[in-house]
Write a protein that holds these residues in place. Structure first.
Motif, PDB file in Angstrom:
ATOM      1  N   GLU A 136       1.308  -0.911   0.088  1.00  0.00           N
ATOM      2  CA  GLU A 136       0.200  -0.394  -0.360  1.00  0.00           C
ATOM      3  C   GLU A 136       0.973   0.676   0.108  1.00  0.00           C
ATOM      4  OE1 GLU A 136      -3.470   2.186   2.030  1.00  0.00           O
ATOM      5  OE2 GLU A 136      -2.540   1.132   3.538  1.00  0.00           O
ATOM      6  N   HIS A 137       1.789   0.951   0.650  1.00  0.00           N
ATOM      7  CA  HIS A 137       2.610   2.262   0.601  1.00  0.00           C
ATOM      8  C   HIS A 137       3.552   2.559  -0.582  1.00  0.00           C
ATOM      9  CE1 HIS A 137       5.898   5.024   1.941  1.00  0.00           C
ATOM     10  NE2 HIS A 137       6.575   4.375   1.290  1.00  0.00           N
ATOM     11  N   ILE A 138       3.709   1.956  -1.330  1.00  0.00           N
ATOM     12  CA  ILE A 138       4.284   2.013  -1.992  1.00  0.00           C
ATOM     13  C   ILE A 138       2.749   2.518  -3.395  1.00  0.00           C
ATOM     14  CG2 ILE A 138       5.111   0.794  -4.683  1.00  0.00           C
ATOM     15  CD1 ILE A 138       6.440  -1.071  -2.910  1.00  0.00           C
ATOM     16  N   TRP A 139       1.786   2.252  -3.334  1.00  0.00           N
ATOM     17  CA  TRP A 139       0.853   2.546  -4.521  1.00  0.00           C
ATOM     18  C   TRP A 139       0.755   3.190  -3.915  1.00  0.00           C
ATOM     19  CZ3 TRP A 139      -0.762   0.464  -8.280  1.00  0.00           C
ATOM     20  CH2 TRP A 139      -0.401  -0.974  -8.703  1.00  0.00           C
ATOM     21  N   ARG A 140       0.980   4.544  -3.006  1.00  0.00           N
ATOM     22  CA  ARG A 140       0.277   5.932  -2.674  1.00  0.00           C
ATOM     23  C   ARG A 140       1.988   6.785  -2.846  1.00  0.00           C
ATOM     24  NH1 ARG A 140       0.302   6.946   2.304  1.00  0.00           N
ATOM     25  NH2 ARG A 140       0.367   4.940   3.033  1.00  0.00           N
ATOM     26  N   THR A 141       2.894   6.127  -2.316  1.00  0.00           N
ATOM     27  CA  THR A 141       3.613   7.204  -2.220  1.00  0.00           C
ATOM     28  C   THR A 141       4.700   7.105  -3.755  1.00  0.00           C
ATOM     29  OG1 THR A 141       5.357   5.625  -0.811  1.00  0.00           O
ATOM     30  CG2 THR A 141       3.923   7.067   0.330  1.00  0.00           C
ATOM     31  N   ASP A 142       5.303   6.027  -3.894  1.00  0.00           N
ATOM     32  CA  ASP A 142       5.742   5.923  -5.173  1.00  0.00           C
ATOM     33  C   ASP A 142       5.102   5.519  -6.641  1.00  0.00           C
ATOM     34  OD1 ASP A 142       7.184   5.208  -3.140  1.00  0.00           O
ATOM     35  OD2 ASP A 142       8.069   3.012  -4.506  1.00  0.00           O
ATOM     36  N   VAL A 143       3.670   5.352  -7.236  1.00  0.00           N
ATOM     37  CA  VAL A 143       2.402   5.442  -8.174  1.00  0.00           C
ATOM     38  C   VAL A 143       2.066   6.965  -7.169  1.00  0.00           C
ATOM     39  CG1 VAL A 143       1.114   4.802  -9.168  1.00  0.00           C
ATOM     40  CG2 VAL A 143       2.708   3.098  -8.099  1.00  0.00           C
ATOM     41  N   GLY A 144       1.022   6.940  -6.373  1.00  0.00           N
ATOM     42  CA  GLY A 144       0.955   8.412  -6.622  1.00  0.00           C
ATOM     43  C   GLY A 144      -0.773   7.355  -6.186  1.00  0.00           C
ATOM     44  N   VAL A 145      -0.862   6.435  -6.190  1.00  0.00           N
ATOM     45  CA  VAL A 145      -2.770   6.588  -6.436  1.00  0.00           C
ATOM     46  C   VAL A 145      -3.585   7.106  -5.140  1.00  0.00           C
ATOM     47  CG1 VAL A 145      -4.966   4.558  -5.995  1.00  0.00           C
ATOM     48  CG2 VAL A 145      -2.854   4.062  -7.718  1.00  0.00           C
ATOM     49  N   SER A 146      -4.325   7.285  -5.114  1.00  0.00           N
ATOM     50  CA  SER A 146      -5.077   7.822  -3.684  1.00  0.00           C
ATOM     51  C   SER A 146      -5.891   6.896  -3.191  1.00  0.00           C
ATOM     52  CB  SER A 146      -6.804   8.383  -4.623  1.00  0.00           C
ATOM     53  OG  SER A 146      -7.316   9.045  -3.714  1.00  0.00           O
ATOM     54  N   PRO A 147      -5.593   7.390  -1.852  1.00  0.00           N
ATOM     55  CA  PRO A 147      -6.233   5.935  -0.851  1.00  0.00           C
ATOM     56  C   PRO A 147      -7.386   5.489  -0.905  1.00  0.00           C
ATOM     57  CG  PRO A 147      -4.851   8.019   0.338  1.00  0.00           C
ATOM     58  CD  PRO A 147      -4.898   8.636  -0.879  1.00  0.00           C
ATOM     59  N   ASP A 148      -8.355   6.395  -1.376  1.00  0.00           N
ATOM     60  CA  ASP A 148      -9.410   6.024  -1.623  1.00  0.00           C
ATOM     61  C   ASP A 148     -10.060   4.533  -2.555  1.00  0.00           C
ATOM     62  OD1 ASP A 148      -9.520   7.533  -3.818  1.00  0.00           O
ATOM     63  OD2 ASP A 148     -11.037   9.131  -2.863  1.00  0.00           O
ATOM     64  N   ARG A 149      -8.525   4.339  -3.499  1.00  0.00           N
ATOM     65  CA  ARG A 149      -9.159   3.806  -4.736  1.00  0.00           C
ATOM     66  C   ARG A 149      -8.749   3.238  -4.405  1.00  0.00           C
ATOM     67  NH1 ARG A 149      -7.432   5.599  -9.131  1.00  0.00           N
ATOM     68  NH2 ARG A 149      -6.772   7.685  -8.852  1.00  0.00           N
ATOM     69  N   ILE A 150      -8.393   2.742  -2.612  1.00  0.00           N
ATOM     70  CA  ILE A 150      -7.410   1.383  -2.820  1.00  0.00           C
ATOM     71  C   ILE A 150      -7.978   0.758  -1.094  1.00  0.00           C
ATOM     72  CG2 ILE A 150      -4.797   0.582  -2.154  1.00  0.00           C
ATOM     73  CD1 ILE A 150      -3.629   2.797  -2.467  1.00  0.00           C
ATOM     74  N   GLN A 151      -8.092  -0.820  -1.704  1.00  0.00           N
ATOM     75  CA  GLN A 151      -8.715  -1.534  -1.023  1.00  0.00           C
ATOM     76  C   GLN A 151      -8.291  -2.222  -0.010  1.00  0.00           C
ATOM     77  OE1 GLN A 151     -12.533  -2.516  -2.374  1.00  0.00           O
ATOM     78  NE2 GLN A 151     -13.646  -0.631  -1.967  1.00  0.00           N
ATOM     79  N   ARG A 152      -8.067  -3.106   1.290  1.00  0.00           N
ATOM     80  CA  ARG A 152      -7.119  -4.313   1.686  1.00  0.00           C
ATOM     81  C   ARG A 152      -9.009  -4.973   1.420  1.00  0.00           C
ATOM     82  NH1 ARG A 152      -2.576  -3.115   5.349  1.00  0.00           N
ATOM     83  NH2 ARG A 152      -2.456  -0.829   4.745  1.00  0.00           N
ATOM     84  N   LEU A 153      -8.004  -6.020   1.361  1.00  0.00           N
ATOM     85  CA  LEU A 153      -9.361  -6.983   1.167  1.00  0.00           C
ATOM     86  C   LEU A 153      -8.056  -8.843   1.446  1.00  0.00           C
ATOM     87  CD1 LEU A 153     -10.443  -7.478  -2.756  1.00  0.00           C
ATOM     88  CD2 LEU A 153     -11.256  -6.729  -0.399  1.00  0.00           C
ATOM     89  N   GLY A 154      -9.097  -9.613   1.888  1.00  0.00           N
ATOM     90  CA  GLY A 154      -8.419 -10.970   2.758  1.00  0.00           C
ATOM     91  C   GLY A 154      -7.294 -11.751   2.055  1.00  0.00           C
ATOM     92  N   MET A 155      -7.714 -13.056   2.625  1.00  0.00           N
ATOM     93  CA  MET A 155      -6.589 -14.363   2.542  1.00  0.00           C
ATOM     94  C   MET A 155      -7.446 -15.423   1.098  1.00  0.00           C
ATOM     95  SD  MET A 155      -4.846 -16.620   5.095  1.00  0.00           S
ATOM     96  CE  MET A 155      -3.156 -17.314   4.605  1.00  0.00           C
ATOM     97  N   VAL A 156      -9.135 -15.094   1.173  1.00  0.00           N
ATOM     98  CA  VAL A 156      -9.259 -15.349  -0.126  1.00  0.00           C
ATOM     99  C   VAL A 156      -8.815 -14.819  -1.165  1.00  0.00           C
ATOM    100  CG1 VAL A 156     -11.820 -16.102  -0.956  1.00  0.00           C
ATOM    101  CG2 VAL A 156     -11.286 -16.846   1.082  1.00  0.00           C
ATOM    102  N   ASP A 157      -8.708 -13.478  -1.489  1.00  0.00           N
ATOM    103  CA  ASP A 157      -9.177 -12.792  -2.526  1.00  0.00           C
ATOM    104  C   ASP A 157      -7.771 -12.003  -2.834  1.00  0.00           C
ATOM    105  OD1 ASP A 157     -12.310 -12.557  -3.098  1.00  0.00           O
ATOM    106  OD2 ASP A 157     -11.732 -11.624  -1.545  1.00  0.00           O
ATOM    107  N   ASN A 158      -6.866 -11.713  -1.790  1.00  0.00           N
ATOM    108  CA  ASN A 158      -5.309 -11.647  -2.068  1.00  0.00           C
ATOM    109  C   ASN A 158      -4.389 -11.771  -1.367  1.00  0.00           C
ATOM    110  OD1 ASN A 158      -7.457  -8.931  -2.987  1.00  0.00           O
ATOM    111  ND2 ASN A 158      -4.990  -8.049  -3.539  1.00  0.00           N
TER     112      ASN A 158
END
Length: 890
Positions: A136-158
């Motif tokens: 998530e840190h790489i997506w937010r800081t290195d890539v610049g994806v807005s936090p409201d378009r990053i979702q955390r999912l569990g073991m089955v999905d991710n």
């Protein structure tokens, strides 16, 4: 943007970043845990598992894949198909999240003019594993994806694993928002149709333990090297870039779908009733062509069953859509035209692909056409057993053995007044699926398990195989393994795996069984039970310690059983000879599709439609033995795969070959095949070759079997002894035995025919007697009697119809009971005038069957049933007569 352009852009992007472009592997997996390649990473599993060192630190591929776990769901969603192409970039301990994440985003969003796909950043969403803060840190800081378009999912999905102990790791998925027409907003966690996953990044960094396949298993440690495995769904990205709603409408599959609509006289997009079958046809025909192209042939087991199932399902869908003529040739032609720019081998193999696919269609259409005969045989057995229910195992047999759709079985059963034990059928289907899953799990556990135990041994180098010119080799014990773990020593009675630095013992491959032999040293004797390869480089000997103690590092002598090897060489060379003879007699399309040989015995599967006549088999046998008698030289040539193909060497479809290949020549160009097996030095050393059988093992696939050498002589001796015994029994010379047996069989058939005719005449006479005993019940001619002569269901049915027909045009109802295998059965028949008076045969049978303590039913004109009480026939007939009196209208 066309699918091929998406692939080429992906390759260029990652080649510029140090990745080696790797061509797609065959769909036939070089992996004991898989029937077919089902993921882009599957060909690279040995490198991820540490079974073999990777040839490159970074790789990229577009891998063709087939998944049929939920085949019934294909076409119902916009994003799932049985065949798909998966682009992936891979790192084998080189880079990790810090590069994989930014590169994926860059390729997707970079402008088309600059080599990217030009997807708008504002429509892309990202998911990460629930506690993967690093990603998530790489997506937010290195890539610049807005936090409201990053979702955390569990073991089955991710979180990814192979479902068994071994490598695993968290995932990060990139999804694209396709808009409100596909569902509610809220991100990937809310709606998978709207927020379509297009790229999955797997960060393979951990080791999992025992536990459930998807979630709930323990993470027991970290991998020594962190790996990257990504999968970009080519069809999904193409659907987005081409502005179509489903993967079935893109530039490749869509053209097949359009032709299916044209051939069936339907139009895609007008109603879902037709749209789903059209999607199924497009997907299944594409998958079938790709499977056949890689050497899969239809059969009733394994990957051949998968092909048979999806191809027949496509044909069935076309029939439901209204296509009455054969359509597969046109559909496969379109598919080859669509896919050959990416896979040029399809165009080269089009005759074989057409022949296999059309042959399977013809066989299935014949099944549908002759379905009544197949079903009638099963229905006759049911009636003979005094039942009106087709057992679940019969329906399952029709489905599993003949490919007969269950809906057709249900329809035909209803027409004949029978029902089907659907619950039993579904139970057997569920058991079959459970067995398939258990088999897959067994392949996973037994085929792979945790093979990290071999990693260190592989790093010491490949086992040197000396068996082509030696039967004995001095060797050093590199490792001992028991139940997946290294051990320092083994004692008398133990069964362990032994890895040597060199060995003359052949490891099972190419259809040839492994060698028998021993491994000895001072005070030590090991019996070799089996020899297998790991990662195609490590020879693993399964042995039983007969005497002494075996230790790692020990110097030993590995010895092949010379008699075993002699028989194995004869059989394997004999297989090549038979293959060449087949092609000489039948033509070049008679290609090997699999083989098996062991000392003295050979079996060859080959592509061919229709059985071989005795004359053809004799000719193949004669050509083979002429080649043996000619004492042709047998030579091994080592060359590159392209050069081998240039020489005309035949490669077995689905086999995986190294850069250097071994070509076995028998008589120069007469027989040239890629082969790693052991062979004789001259063809005469095969000795005698006898073909003992030829049969079908699937549509368009035949099997021929034979003996060579001493086994051939033994077979001929047994045949001669049998012929002499028959001659003595018949008291005629051997040369006249065949004619004498034919004459006896004719006498037997004539006698059976005479008995049948006498039986029919007897029942016809009795029918006349029953007609004379007719009762008048309120203007209806009623015959309700018991037939004292035992009869089966078919005989009783014909008997009752004969009586009804003799009663003429007056209203008539006939009910007759009899015993079959000591159980009562009943048949009722009502003519047109009788039905006009309100009588129905099915109702009358149910009345009688109830008294007989059984059941029954059928159509208004003819019905049948049975029971368990043979003493109740008189009461049953009396009750039928009473009911007729109450039911008929004046």
């Amino acid at each position: 943007m066309q699918s091929a352009e998406i692939s080429s852009r992906a390759f260029r992007f990652f080649e510029q970043r140090g990745h080696t472009a790797v061509p797609s592997a065959s769909l036939i997996a070089d992996d004991p845990t898989l029937l077919l390649i089902n993921a882009g990473m599957a060909p690279f599993k040995p490198y991820f598992l540490g079974e073999a060192p990777p040839p490159w630190p970074r790789a990229a591929s577009v891998q063709k894949c087939v998944r049929t776990v939920d085949i019934e769901e294909v076409g119902k969603t916009t994003r799932h198909g049985s065949f798909f192409q998966m682009f992936g970039n891979f790192s084998f301990g080189d880079y990790f999240k810090e590069k994989a994440i930014p590169w994926a985003w860059e390729f997707l969003t970079r402008p088309v003019a600059d080599g990217g796909l030009g997807l708008p950043e504002s429509k892309l969403w990202v998911t990460v594993y629930t506690d993967d803060d690093e990603a998530e840190h790489i997506w937010r800081t290195d890539v610049g994806v807005s936090p409201d378009r990053i979702q955390r999912l569990g073991m089955v999905d991710n979180y990814w694993s192979m479902g068994v102990p071994g490598p695993c790791g968290p995932c990060s998925e990139i999804c694209i928002d396709r808009g409100p027409e596909f569902g509610p907003e809220g991100g990937p966690d809310t709606n998978g149709e709207r927020y379509l996953e297009i790229w999955n990044l797997v960060f393979m960094q951990n080791i999992r333990g025992e536990g459930p396949a998807k979630e709930g298993y323990p993470i027991v440690g970290e991998l020594p090297a962190k790996n990257i495995d990504t999968g970009l769904g080519l069809a999904r990205v193409a659907a987005v870039l081409q502005g179509v709603k489903t993967i079935f409408e893109i530039d490749t599959t869509g053209r097949i779908l359009d032709l299916a609509a044209e051939l069936s006289g339907t139009k895609y997009g007008q109603n879902s009733k037709d749209d789903i079958p059209l999607r199924v046809v497009a997907d299944h025909i594409l998958a079938s062509v790709m499977l056949i192209g890689d050497g899969v042939t239809p059969s009733n087991e394994g990957r051949g069953y998968i092909l048979r199932r999806i191809l027949r399902r496509a044909v069935r869908m076309m029939r439901l859509l209204g296509a009455q003529e054969p359509v597969v040739h046109e559909l496969t032609t379109r598919t080859i035209d669509v896919m050959s720019p990416t896979y040029p081998e399809l165009a080269k193999e089009q005759d074989r692909i057409h022949g296999t696919a059309v042959g399977e269609e013809s066989a299935f259409l014949q099944t549908l056409k002759s379905g009544t005969a197949i079903f009638d045989l099963a229905a006759k057995e049911v009636r003979t057993s005094s039942s009106l229910i087709l057992p679940g195992d019969k329906a399952f047999q029709l489905h599993d053995t003949y490919g007969f759709p269950i809906d057709l079985t249900l329809e035909m059963a209803e027409e004949q007044g029978l029902s089907v034990d659907e619950e039993g059928f579904r139970r057997l289907m569920a058991e079959q699926r459970a067995r398939a899953k258990a088999d897959a799990a067994a392949r996973k556990t037994g085929g792979h398990g945790d093979k990290t135990v071999y990693r260190d041994l592989l790093q010491l180098g490949a086992t040197e195989f000396t068996g082509y010119d030696q039967l004995e080799s001095e060797a050093t014990v590199r490792g001992l393994i028991r139940e997946g773990e290294r051990i320092p020593a083994a004692s008398e009675g133990d069964i362990v795996e032994v890895v040597l630095d060199r060995t003359p013992l052949y490891a099972e491959s190419g259809g040839q069984e492994s060698d028998a032999g021993t491994i000895v040293a001072d005070g030590l004797e090991l019996e070799v039970l089996d020899v297998q390869k790991v990662a195609r480089k490590l020879w693993v000997h399964q042995v039983r310690v007969r005497r002494g103690e075996l230790t790692e590092g020990q110097e030993v002598l590995a010895k092949v059983d010379p008699e075993w090897r002699l028989g194995a060489r004869q059989a394997h060379s004999g297989t090549h000879v038979v293959h060449a003879a087949l092609r000489q007699v039948l033509g070049p399309n008679a290609l090997q599709a699999g083989s098996y040989n062991k000392p003295g015995y050979l079996r060859l599967d080959f592509s061919w439609t229709g059985g071989l006549s005795l004359e053809t088999r004799s000719e193949i046998e004669e050509v083979s033995n002429i080649a043996i008698r000619q004492d042709l030289p047998v030579r091994a040539v080592y060359t590159s795969l392209p050069e081998a193909r240039e020489m005309g060497a035949i490669a077995l479809f689905g086999e995986t070959y190294d850069e250097e290949v071994r070509v076995i020549e028998i008589g120069g160009p007469w027989s040239r095949e890629l082969c790693g097996g052991t062979h004789v030095e001259r063809s005469s050393q095969i000795n005698e070759l006898i073909l003992i059988g030829e049969s079908s093992v699937g549509s368009g696939l035949r099997r021929i079997e034979g003996y060579v050498g001493l086994e051939a002589y033994r077979f001929l001796a047994k045949e001669r002894a049998l012929a002499m015994k028959i001659s003595d029994l018949l008291q005629v010379p051997i040369s006249e035995a065949s004619e004498r047996v034919s004459a006896l069989l004719k006498q037997l058939r004539d006698a059976e025919k005479e008995v049948t005719q006498l039986r029919a005449a007897q029942l016809k006479r009795l029918a006349g007697e029953f007609v004379n005993d007719v009762m008048d019940v309120q203007g209806v001619s009623v015959v309700a009697r018991h037939l004292s002569e035992p009869a089966n269901n078919d005989e009783l049915r014909k008997f009752v119809i004969d009586i009804r027909d003799r009663l003429g045009d007056r209203p008539a109802a006939v009910t007759v009971t009899t015993l079959s295998n000591d159980k009562p059965i009943v048949v009722s028949a009502v003519n047109d005038k009788g039905r006009e008076r309100g009588l129905k045969a099915g109702d009358l049978v149910r009345v009688a069957a109830k008294v007989l303590k059984g059941g029954g039913g059928g159509k208004p004109d003819i019905a049948q049933g049975g029971g368990t009480d043979p003493l109740a026939t008189v009461d049953a007939l009396r009750e039928v007569t009473r009911v007729i009196g109450e039911a008929v209208r004046p």
